[in-house]
Design a protein around this motif. Sequence first.
Motif, PDB file in Angstrom:
ATOM      1  N   ILE A  11       1.140  -1.100  -0.067  1.00 17.88           N
ATOM      2  CA  ILE A  11       0.430  -0.168   0.250  1.00 17.88           C
ATOM      3  C   ILE A  11       0.386   1.304  -0.110  1.00 17.88           C
ATOM      4  CG2 ILE A  11      -1.981   1.526   1.224  1.00 17.88           C
ATOM      5  CD1 ILE A  11      -2.505  -1.624   2.498  1.00 17.88           C
ATOM      6  N   PRO A  12       0.679   2.383  -0.846  1.00 18.67           N
ATOM      7  CA  PRO A  12       1.756   3.564  -1.008  1.00 18.67           C
ATOM      8  C   PRO A  12       1.226   4.452   0.426  1.00 18.67           C
ATOM      9  CG  PRO A  12       0.313   2.796  -3.100  1.00 18.67           C
ATOM     10  CD  PRO A  12      -0.165   1.714  -2.314  1.00 18.67           C
ATOM     11  N   VAL A  13       2.450   4.661   0.767  1.00 18.51           N
ATOM     12  CA  VAL A  13       2.265   5.531   1.970  1.00 18.51           C
ATOM     13  C   VAL A  13       2.881   7.280   2.109  1.00 18.51           C
ATOM     14  CG1 VAL A  13       2.653   6.240   4.444  1.00 18.51           C
ATOM     15  CG2 VAL A  13       2.215   4.051   3.691  1.00 18.51           C
ATOM     16  N   VAL A  14       1.286   8.020   2.149  1.00 21.78           N
ATOM     17  CA  VAL A  14       1.933   9.436   2.102  1.00 21.78           C
ATOM     18  C   VAL A  14       2.388  10.345   3.039  1.00 21.78           C
ATOM     19  CG1 VAL A  14       1.299  11.283   0.543  1.00 21.78           C
ATOM     20  CG2 VAL A  14       0.882   9.445  -0.543  1.00 21.78           C
ATOM     21  N   ILE A  15       3.119  10.391   3.494  1.00 20.93           N
ATOM     22  CA  ILE A  15       3.146  11.574   4.762  1.00 20.93           C
ATOM     23  C   ILE A  15       2.864  12.686   4.656  1.00 20.93           C
ATOM     24  CG2 ILE A  15       5.004  12.360   6.592  1.00 20.93           C
ATOM     25  CD1 ILE A  15       4.624   9.101   6.567  1.00 20.93           C
ATOM     26  N   GLU A  57       5.563  21.417   8.641  1.00 20.56           N
ATOM     27  CA  GLU A  57       6.950  21.805   9.075  1.00 20.56           C
ATOM     28  C   GLU A  57       8.037  21.308   7.462  1.00 20.56           C
ATOM     29  OE1 GLU A  57       7.649  20.351  12.602  1.00 20.56           O
ATOM     30  OE2 GLU A  57       6.597  21.471  13.710  1.00 20.56           O
ATOM     31  N   ASN A  58       8.693  22.218   6.957  1.00 23.79           N
ATOM     32  CA  ASN A  58      10.162  21.733   5.998  1.00 23.79           C
ATOM     33  C   ASN A  58      11.012  21.887   6.978  1.00 23.79           C
ATOM     34  OD1 ASN A  58      10.858  21.086   3.481  1.00 23.79           O
ATOM     35  ND2 ASN A  58      10.198  23.231   2.280  1.00 23.79           N
ATOM     36  N   VAL A  59      11.197  20.026   6.502  1.00 22.59           N
ATOM     37  CA  VAL A  59      12.382  19.785   7.806  1.00 22.59           C
ATOM     38  C   VAL A  59      12.792  18.620   6.932  1.00 22.59           C
ATOM     39  CG1 VAL A  59      13.522  18.456   9.571  1.00 22.59           C
ATOM     40  CG2 VAL A  59      11.640  19.672   9.607  1.00 22.59           C
ATOM     41  N   ALA A  61       7.847   5.625   2.441  1.00 25.14           N
ATOM     42  CA  ALA A  61       7.052   6.700   1.085  1.00 25.14           C
ATOM     43  C   ALA A  61       7.465   6.928   0.104  1.00 25.14           C
ATOM     44  CB  ALA A  61       6.928   8.181   2.938  1.00 25.14           C
ATOM     45  N   GLU A  62       5.652   7.109  -0.418  1.00 20.79           N
ATOM     46  CA  GLU A  62       5.399   7.440  -2.214  1.00 20.79           C
ATOM     47  C   GLU A  62       6.060   8.900  -2.395  1.00 20.79           C
ATOM     48  OE1 GLU A  62       5.229   5.662  -4.765  1.00 20.79           O
ATOM     49  OE2 GLU A  62       5.008   4.201  -3.154  1.00 20.79           O
ATOM     50  N   ASP A  63       5.472   9.477  -1.318  1.00 22.34           N
ATOM     51  CA  ASP A  63       5.514  11.096  -1.406  1.00 22.34           C
ATOM     52  C   ASP A  63       5.508  12.089   0.106  1.00 22.34           C
ATOM     53  OD1 ASP A  63       6.699  13.358  -2.166  1.00 22.34           O
ATOM     54  OD2 ASP A  63       4.506  13.005  -3.923  1.00 22.34           O
ATOM     55  N   PHE A  64       6.282  13.096  -0.194  1.00 24.37           N
ATOM     56  CA  PHE A  64       6.089  13.735   1.496  1.00 24.37           C
ATOM     57  C   PHE A  64       5.562  15.349   0.875  1.00 24.37           C
ATOM     58  CE2 PHE A  64       7.347  16.482   4.813  1.00 24.37           C
ATOM     59  CZ  PHE A  64       7.504  15.462   5.808  1.00 24.37           C
ATOM     60  N   LEU A  65       4.430  15.568   1.430  1.00 25.86           N
ATOM     61  CA  LEU A  65       3.392  16.406   1.440  1.00 25.86           C
ATOM     62  C   LEU A  65       3.328  17.881   2.257  1.00 25.86           C
ATOM     63  CD1 LEU A  65       0.393  15.838  -0.157  1.00 25.86           C
ATOM     64  CD2 LEU A  65       2.322  15.508  -1.912  1.00 25.86           C
ATOM     65  N   LEU A  66       3.882  18.903   2.109  1.00 22.71           N
ATOM     66  CA  LEU A  66       3.908  20.224   2.412  1.00 22.71           C
ATOM     67  C   LEU A  66       1.741  20.860   2.658  1.00 22.71           C
ATOM     68  CD1 LEU A  66       7.224  22.234   1.763  1.00 22.71           C
ATOM     69  CD2 LEU A  66       6.338  20.892   3.977  1.00 22.71           C
ATOM     70  N   VAL A  86      -3.150  16.531  -4.796  1.00 19.34           N
ATOM     71  CA  VAL A  86      -3.571  15.702  -4.092  1.00 19.34           C
ATOM     72  C   VAL A  86      -3.941  15.136  -6.009  1.00 19.34           C
ATOM     73  CG1 VAL A  86      -5.865  14.135  -4.111  1.00 19.34           C
ATOM     74  CG2 VAL A  86      -4.605  15.412  -2.224  1.00 19.34           C
ATOM     75  N   SER A  87      -4.616  15.763  -7.227  1.00 18.32           N
ATOM     76  CA  SER A  87      -4.056  15.335  -8.139  1.00 18.32           C
ATOM     77  C   SER A  87      -3.003  15.088  -8.963  1.00 18.32           C
ATOM     78  CB  SER A  87      -5.498  16.464  -9.156  1.00 18.32           C
ATOM     79  OG  SER A  87      -4.375  17.331  -9.406  1.00 18.32           O
ATOM     80  N   ARG A  88      -1.453  15.459  -8.437  1.00 19.88           N
ATOM     81  CA  ARG A  88      -0.835  15.077  -9.134  1.00 19.88           C
ATOM     82  C   ARG A  88      -0.216  13.640  -8.523  1.00 19.88           C
ATOM     83  NH1 ARG A  88       3.800  15.399  -6.157  1.00 19.88           N
ATOM     84  NH2 ARG A  88       2.817  16.535  -5.361  1.00 19.88           N
ATOM     85  N   LEU A  89      -1.026  13.489  -6.904  1.00 14.19           N
ATOM     86  CA  LEU A  89      -0.218  12.659  -6.373  1.00 14.19           C
ATOM     87  C   LEU A  89      -0.777  11.205  -6.649  1.00 14.19           C
ATOM     88  CD1 LEU A  89       0.900  11.153  -4.171  1.00 14.19           C
ATOM     89  CD2 LEU A  89      -0.891  12.108  -2.815  1.00 14.19           C
ATOM     90  N   CYS A  90      -2.393  11.376  -6.532  1.00 16.60           N
ATOM     91  CA  CYS A  90      -2.543  10.089  -7.169  1.00 16.60           C
ATOM     92  C   CYS A  90      -2.896   9.752  -9.039  1.00 16.60           C
ATOM     93  CB  CYS A  90      -4.170  10.494  -6.866  1.00 16.60           C
ATOM     94  SG  CYS A  90      -4.787  10.491  -5.230  1.00 16.60           S
TER      95      CYS A  90
END
Length: 135
Positions: free
Chosen positions: A91-95, A99-101, A113-118, A126-130
């Motif tokens: 299952i893909p996980v997105v965090i 905070e931009n660390v 993680a598939e991606d990290f969104l701020l 969401v549309s780009r990610l999905c």
Amino acid sequence: MASFKGLAGEGSAAPPHVLAVDDSSVDRAVISGILRSSKFRVTAVDSGKRALELLRSEANVSMIITDYWMPEMTGYELLKKVKESSKLRGIPVVIMSSENVPTRISRCLEEGAEDFLLKPVQPSDVSRLCSRVLR
């Protein structure tokens, strides 16, 4: 009943099922609204612990999108538990985080993680990610 493949759309007409995890009711409502407007089925829970309970009983989750900072279990800890599980690791996980660390982002991506969104998360995120994760 269809078997779990990890990604949605494989021979099924049902919309992809996204599990949204955030301890903030406002952030849960925002991300759920964005996902639903993009035609996803959304289940929202308020903790990593509840997410794991749901994942044990719900076999058709297409993606998990989780906040990083939560009490009891962080999004990073949830990510690790999902990726350590033979049943859940596909299952893909997105965090998400406000905070931009860079070190935190790198650690999450290295852990799988598939991606990290701020935050605040935008509909375009969401549309780009999905389109990339749930193709």
